[in-house]
Write an enzyme that holds these catalytic residues in place. Structure first.
Site, PDB file in Angstrom:
ATOM      1  N   TYR A  19       0.849  -1.192   0.000  1.00  0.00           N
ATOM      2  CA  TYR A  19       0.000   0.000   0.000  1.00  0.00           C
ATOM      3  C   TYR A  19       0.884   1.241   0.000  1.00  0.00           C
ATOM      4  CZ  TYR A  19      -2.652   3.714   2.412  1.00  0.00           C
ATOM      5  OH  TYR A  19      -3.198   4.912   2.788  1.00  0.00           O
ATOM      6  N   PHE A  20       0.669   2.140  -0.968  1.00  0.00           N
ATOM      7  CA  PHE A  20       1.407   3.401  -1.047  1.00  0.00           C
ATOM      8  C   PHE A  20       0.591   4.486  -0.352  1.00  0.00           C
ATOM      9  CE2 PHE A  20       2.352   7.433  -3.342  1.00  0.00           C
ATOM     10  CZ  PHE A  20       3.691   7.554  -2.991  1.00  0.00           C
ATOM     11  N   ALA A  21       1.138   5.017   0.757  1.00  0.00           N
ATOM     12  CA  ALA A  21       0.487   6.071   1.536  1.00  0.00           C
ATOM     13  C   ALA A  21       1.179   7.403   1.281  1.00  0.00           C
ATOM     14  CB  ALA A  21       0.551   5.736   3.021  1.00  0.00           C
ATOM     15  N   GLY A  23      -0.661  10.485   2.610  1.00  0.00           N
ATOM     16  CA  GLY A  23      -1.358  11.434   3.486  1.00  0.00           C
ATOM     17  C   GLY A  23      -1.095  11.107   4.943  1.00  0.00           C
ATOM     18  N   SER A  24      -2.146  11.094   5.752  1.00  0.00           N
ATOM     19  CA  SER A  24      -1.973  10.859   7.191  1.00  0.00           C
ATOM     20  C   SER A  24      -1.408   9.471   7.489  1.00  0.00           C
ATOM     21  CB  SER A  24      -3.291  11.074   7.939  1.00  0.00           C
ATOM     22  OG  SER A  24      -4.262  10.132   7.541  1.00  0.00           O
ATOM     23  N   GLU A  98     -10.570   4.723   4.273  1.00  0.00           N
ATOM     24  CA  GLU A  98     -10.482   5.595   3.105  1.00  0.00           C
ATOM     25  C   GLU A  98     -11.851   5.939   2.508  1.00  0.00           C
ATOM     26  OE1 GLU A  98      -7.809   7.109   2.364  1.00  0.00           O
ATOM     27  OE2 GLU A  98      -6.403   5.939   3.551  1.00  0.00           O
ATOM     28  N   TYR A 139      -4.095  18.166  10.416  1.00  0.00           N
ATOM     29  CA  TYR A 139      -3.875  17.181   9.353  1.00  0.00           C
ATOM     30  C   TYR A 139      -2.498  17.388   8.729  1.00  0.00           C
ATOM     31  CZ  TYR A 139      -4.926  14.202   5.314  1.00  0.00           C
ATOM     32  OH  TYR A 139      -4.905  13.216   4.360  1.00  0.00           O
TER      33      TYR A 139
END
Length: 188
Positions: A19-21, A23-24, A98, A139
């Site tokens: 999984y490519f994250a 954001g948070s 998500e 955020y």
């Protein structure tokens, strides 16, 4: 966009996916709130995409009180992030986080390059219908903490730090406030 069932997404054990994250979920403690199997795999770059912040379907995030991260195709730009190796048992909780069922994000396949130059295919998420708005200060802070924690390139960290947040001064969820406080304590 290819089908999620692609072999490249699965590790050799067949029980996990990448999984490519961006954001948070860059921050370890944040991703572990709902996805405890996530293990750091690599820092990676997504070429020809750009980071943006927005309200999905024009609705302000009740969790973050501002725009949340998304990516869109943009030739010549790049987005840095973290590749997490996750157990397939966490796929439904990741989709739920998500907002896939509600249509906030759609899962996509992306090919990213590690800092060593290896190309890997990962699952990621993208908003399809959103209004661009700035993120809340909280955020932005969680994203910047995750970028620093995982050693994203300094120039990219500077770019993240230069993002102008909105003027929200209230609280976000208690679990997120706790993560921010812990992160601030580590840096002092």
């Amino acid at each position: 966009m290819a089908n999620f069932g692609c072999e490249d997404l699965r590790s050799q054990d067949g029980e996990s996916f990448l999984y490519f994250a961006y954001g948070s979920n860059l921050l370890t403690e944040r991703i572990h709130l709902r996805n405890p199997s996530a293990v750091f795999y690599s820092v990676a770059r997504l070429q020809d995409f750009k980071l943006d912040f927005g309200n999905p379907q024009g609705k302000t995030s009740e969790t973050w009180h501002g725009g949340i991260a998304t990516i869109f195709e943009s030739p010549g730009d790049e987005v840095w992030g973290v590749v997490w190796k996750m157990n397939k048992s966490n796929l439904s909780s990741l989709d739920k986080q998500e907002g896939v069922k509600s249509g906030m994000y759609v899962p996509i396949e992306v090919t990213v390059s590690t800092q060593e130059g290896k190309e890997i295919t990962c699952r990621s998420y993208q908003m399809t219908n959103y209004e661009s708005v700035p993120p809340s200060p909280q955020y932005k802070k969680v994203i910047c903490m995750g970028a620093k924690e995982n050693g994203l390139p300094l120039e990219y960290q500077k770019k993240l730090n230069s993002i102008e947040p909105n003027d929200y001064k209230g609280k976000v969820s208690e679990e997120i406030e706790d993560i921010i406080k812990k992160g601030e304590a580590k840096t002092h």
